[in-house]
Design a protein around this motif. Structure first.
Motif, PDB file in Angstrom:
ATOM      1  N   GLY A 166       0.790  -1.221   0.000  1.00  0.00           N
ATOM      2  CA  GLY A 166       0.000   0.000   0.000  1.00  0.00           C
ATOM      3  C   GLY A 166       0.823   1.272   0.000  1.00  0.00           C
ATOM      4  N   ARG A 167       2.131   1.170   0.287  1.00  0.00           N
ATOM      5  CA  ARG A 167       2.981   2.366   0.289  1.00  0.00           C
ATOM      6  C   ARG A 167       3.544   2.631  -1.094  1.00  0.00           C
TER       7      ARG A 167
ATOM      8  N   SER B 292      -8.901 -12.552   6.633  1.00  0.00           N
ATOM      9  CA  SER B 292      -8.538 -11.141   6.777  1.00  0.00           C
ATOM     10  C   SER B 292      -7.950 -10.865   8.166  1.00  0.00           C
ATOM     11  N   LYS B 293      -7.395  -9.673   8.332  1.00  0.00           N
ATOM     12  CA  LYS B 293      -6.808  -9.292   9.619  1.00  0.00           C
ATOM     13  C   LYS B 293      -7.823  -9.333  10.769  1.00  0.00           C
ATOM     14  N   PRO B 294      -9.031  -8.753  10.596  1.00  0.00           N
ATOM     15  CA  PRO B 294      -9.995  -8.837  11.701  1.00  0.00           C
ATOM     16  C   PRO B 294     -10.360 -10.285  12.060  1.00  0.00           C
ATOM     17  N   MET B 295     -10.442 -11.155  11.064  1.00  0.00           N
ATOM     18  CA  MET B 295     -10.770 -12.559  11.327  1.00  0.00           C
ATOM     19  C   MET B 295      -9.656 -13.233  12.127  1.00  0.00           C
TER      20      MET B 295
ATOM     21  N   ASP C 267     -14.904  -3.515   1.476  1.00  0.00           N
ATOM     22  CA  ASP C 267     -14.055  -3.521   2.666  1.00  0.00           C
ATOM     23  C   ASP C 267     -12.631  -3.864   2.241  1.00  0.00           C
ATOM     24  N   PRO C 268     -11.695  -2.920   2.335  1.00  0.00           N
ATOM     25  CA  PRO C 268     -10.327  -3.179   1.840  1.00  0.00           C
ATOM     26  C   PRO C 268      -9.638  -4.329   2.560  1.00  0.00           C
ATOM     27  N   ASP C 269      -9.922  -4.525   3.856  1.00  0.00           N
ATOM     28  CA  ASP C 269      -9.306  -5.631   4.595  1.00  0.00           C
ATOM     29  C   ASP C 269      -9.710  -6.978   4.012  1.00  0.00           C
ATOM     30  N   VAL C 270     -10.953  -7.056   3.533  1.00  0.00           N
ATOM     31  CA  VAL C 270     -11.472  -8.320   3.020  1.00  0.00           C
ATOM     32  C   VAL C 270     -11.202  -8.470   1.529  1.00  0.00           C
ATOM     33  N   SER C 271     -11.389  -7.392   0.764  1.00  0.00           N
ATOM     34  CA  SER C 271     -11.275  -7.499  -0.699  1.00  0.00           C
ATOM     35  C   SER C 271      -9.884  -7.947  -1.124  1.00  0.00           C
TER      36      SER C 271
ATOM     37  N   TYR D  51     -16.699 -14.755   5.983  1.00  0.00           N
ATOM     38  CA  TYR D  51     -16.082 -13.437   6.101  1.00  0.00           C
ATOM     39  C   TYR D  51     -17.081 -12.402   6.621  1.00  0.00           C
ATOM     40  N   GLN D  52     -18.364 -12.604   6.313  1.00  0.00           N
ATOM     41  CA  GLN D  52     -19.390 -11.638   6.719  1.00  0.00           C
ATOM     42  C   GLN D  52     -19.796 -11.810   8.175  1.00  0.00           C
ATOM     43  N   HIS D  53     -19.787 -13.042   8.686  1.00  0.00           N
ATOM     44  CA  HIS D  53     -20.260 -13.310  10.046  1.00  0.00           C
ATOM     45  C   HIS D  53     -19.167 -13.948  10.910  1.00  0.00           C
ATOM     46  N   PHE D  54     -17.928 -13.536  10.690  1.00  0.00           N
ATOM     47  CA  PHE D  54     -16.821 -14.173  11.408  1.00  0.00           C
ATOM     48  C   PHE D  54     -16.902 -13.943  12.913  1.00  0.00           C
ATOM     49  N   LYS D  55     -17.460 -12.805  13.346  1.00  0.00           N
ATOM     50  CA  LYS D  55     -17.546 -12.542  14.783  1.00  0.00           C
ATOM     51  C   LYS D  55     -18.476 -13.535  15.473  1.00  0.00           C
TER      52      LYS D  55
END
Length: 569
Positions: free
Chosen positions: A104-105, A308-311, A460-464, A548-552
């Protein structure tokens, strides 16, 4: 012989050759023919046309690894891939150390000295303008104490990206672990080895470590004795060779250190691999803490491998280890020569992987249409599965029939798999070629067009970025994914109701997405009536990517199932 050939034969043959010339035509073909799968012409009616078109399609583009696979070749060195606009598409750990750059940089944000950056920028311009030249090589003085390094620049068609590889060696956890385990080097001695590999001399090592040169020389002498070597040069040579050793067993692999950027590194770390008894290599993703409670995950035909990172943050919080075998034919996992049974092969390879990792029993987490794989595994390896959790998948009915979906892609491939397996493989080959031609992002939008929830996820950039990497793995030209996908899809349409009976003996949870184009939600009561022993739950605002949508919600459920096994590897 052209007896009993439908009137649409000539039109279909023409479309097949159009697809061979331009793979993206497969989408229009599916939209028009997949609506009514009964119109599909059999393999016999198409004669040799499919063979000719497939040959042309396979020759349309040279075999080349995906950018992710390409970068993995250089995981022991500093390497990165720049987009046409000089933005970092992919970068390994070494690139951050040598160039100060991460994904990304932009190139102008590098920590390289201004004169070195100017050199590199000129080489990049030359590489992009003189595309007939494959590679460029330049010498750079990164840091005075490290001396000079060689940097290779290679133009990557068709998107005008460039690969940059530096000869700076990337120190790995594996190298450090081997020096500790095999040679009994102390922390200080391993630090000296690392600095020697990076090009430092005795004087600069002493300055960096705030010790005397006599102390450093004494440590080097001790290292030479412990490693049974003759010189300082031998230390560097052996240390670099250790980085090429096969992956270590889990008891000497540390969990990632929680430092800045560790989660990003966990998302993009290279896949592991092992060699099977028949000589084939299979690769696998091993996500989450290495000493966590494991689950076995299937990846779908679209290779939903990386999270993804949140997952992953949730997985670490729940001590969940996710092991996902990349099935034979996908990515860099080898297919066997000759005919094979896809269900049996997937079970055989998963068992070999679990044995390799010393895991005896765990939950099986199946995604989407992969349910037959879990059913076969259960029928033959029931003692190894503690619980079955299906994320979007479902069993067939007792008579072998299945509840279908409404999506055009699903209707087409189901119809083709049942009537024309050869058409299935041709269509799969064209689909993979289309993904490479239009890019992973556009391919995802095409696959998600029947589900608003899936389309929204791509914002969502984290997921895409993760989903794009998954699609790239599926469509990697160097793989045999089209053959593997076609063989699996044909097998999935058979009657495997006898395999489902075994699942009755263990807890089975089935999560259904309300926007899954492969499943007609109105027919859920029929499934519940046929298999009342299973637990069902409908997830709202979810599609094919419900994991990915309901990982929580889902990851804690997976973690609880893994804890309940009662033992960890």
């Amino acid at each position: 012989m052209t007896q009993n050939i439908p009137e649409s034969h000539d039109s279909l043959v023409g479309k097949i050759y159009e697809i061979a010339a331009e793979p993206s035509q497969i989408e229009a073909f599916i939209d028009s023919w997949g609506v009514d799968s009964t119109r599909l012409i059999s393999d016999e009616a198409l004669g040799n046309h499919l063979d000719r078109a497939s040959t042309f399609l396979n020759r349309l583009e040279p075999a080349a690894p995906s950018h992710q696979a390409l970068l993995q070749r250089y995981d022991r060195f500093a390497a990165l891939i720049l987009s046409e606009n000089d933005v970092v598409e992919l970068a390994n750990d070494g690139a951050e150390d040598a160039f100060g750059l991460s994904e990304g940089r932009k190139l102008n944000e590098t920590t390289l000295p201004a004169d070195v950056l100017r050199q590199l920028s000129l080489i990049l311009q030359e590489a992009r303008s003189a595309r007939d030249k494959k590679q460029f090589l330049l010498r750079m003085d990164f840091q005075r104490q490290k001396g000079a390094a060689l940097v290779r620049v290679q133009w990557l068609p068709p998107n005008n990206s460039v690969l940059i590889v530096s000869t700076h060696f990337q120190w790995s956890t594996q190298t450090d672990d081997l020096l500790k385990k095999a040679y009994k080097l102390t922390d200080a001695e391993r630090n000296v080895v690392r600095l020697l590999v990076e090009g430092h001399d005795t004087k600069s090592i002493s300055a960096l470590r705030s010790t005397t040169e006599g102390t450093t020389r004494g440590q080097i002498k001790s290292i030479i004795a412990k490693m049974n070597l003759r010189s300082q040069v031998d230390i560097v040579r052996v240390a670099m060779m250790l980085g090429e050793m096969p992956e270590l067993e889990k008891d000497v692999i540390a969990n990632p250190v929680v430092t800045k950027g560790w989660l990003e590194k966990e998302v993009w770390k290279p896949f592991s691999s092992t060699v099977l008894e028949d000589g084939r290599k299979i690769t696998y993703s091993d996500m989450g803490p290495r000493d966590g409670n494991p689950v076995l995950l299937s990846h779908l035909g679209s290779c939903m491998v990386r999270w993804s990172k949140p997952m992953l943050r949730v997985a670490f919080a729940h001590n969940l280890r996710v092991i996902c075998p990349i099935r034979a034919g996908y990515g860099q996992s080898d297919l066997p020569d000759g005919p094979y049974d896809p269900l049996q092969l997937a079970t055989q390879d998963a068992v070999a992987l679990l044995d390799h990792l010393h895991i005896k029993r765990l939950p099986y987490v199946v995604q989407g249409s992969d349910f037959p794989l879990a059913a076969h595994f259960l029928a033959t390896q029931s003692e190894r599965v503690s619980e079955l959790i299906s994320l979007g998948g479902r069993p067939c009915l007792p008579d072998g029939s299945q509840i279908e979906g409404r999506g055009a892609w699903q209707k087409f491939f189901v119809g083709a798999a049942r009537k024309a397996p050869k058409v299935t493989e041709f269509a799969a080959t064209a689909t993979m070629a289309m993904a490479r031609r239009i890019g992973a992002k556009s391919m995802l939008r095409s696959l998600c067009k029947d589900s608003p929830a899936d389309l929204a996820l791509l914002e969502d950039p984290d997921v895409s970025s993760v989903l794009e990497a998954n699609i790239a793995l599926m469509s990697d030209k160097s793989s045999s994914s089209a053959r593997a996908f076609a063989n699996e899809f044909v097998a999935f349409q058979g009657d495997w109701s006898d395999l489902v009976q075994v699942a009755r003996a263990i807890p089975t949870k089935i999560f259904i997405a309300d926007q899954d184009p492969t499943f007609d939600l109105d027919l859920l009561p029929e499934l519940e009536t046929a298999h009342p022993e299973f637990e069902y739950q409908v997830l709202r605002e979810a599609g094919l990517a419900l994991t990915y949508q309901h990982f929580k919600t889902l990851i804690p459920i997976l973690a609880e199932a893994a804890r309940d096994v009662g033992s960890t590897p």
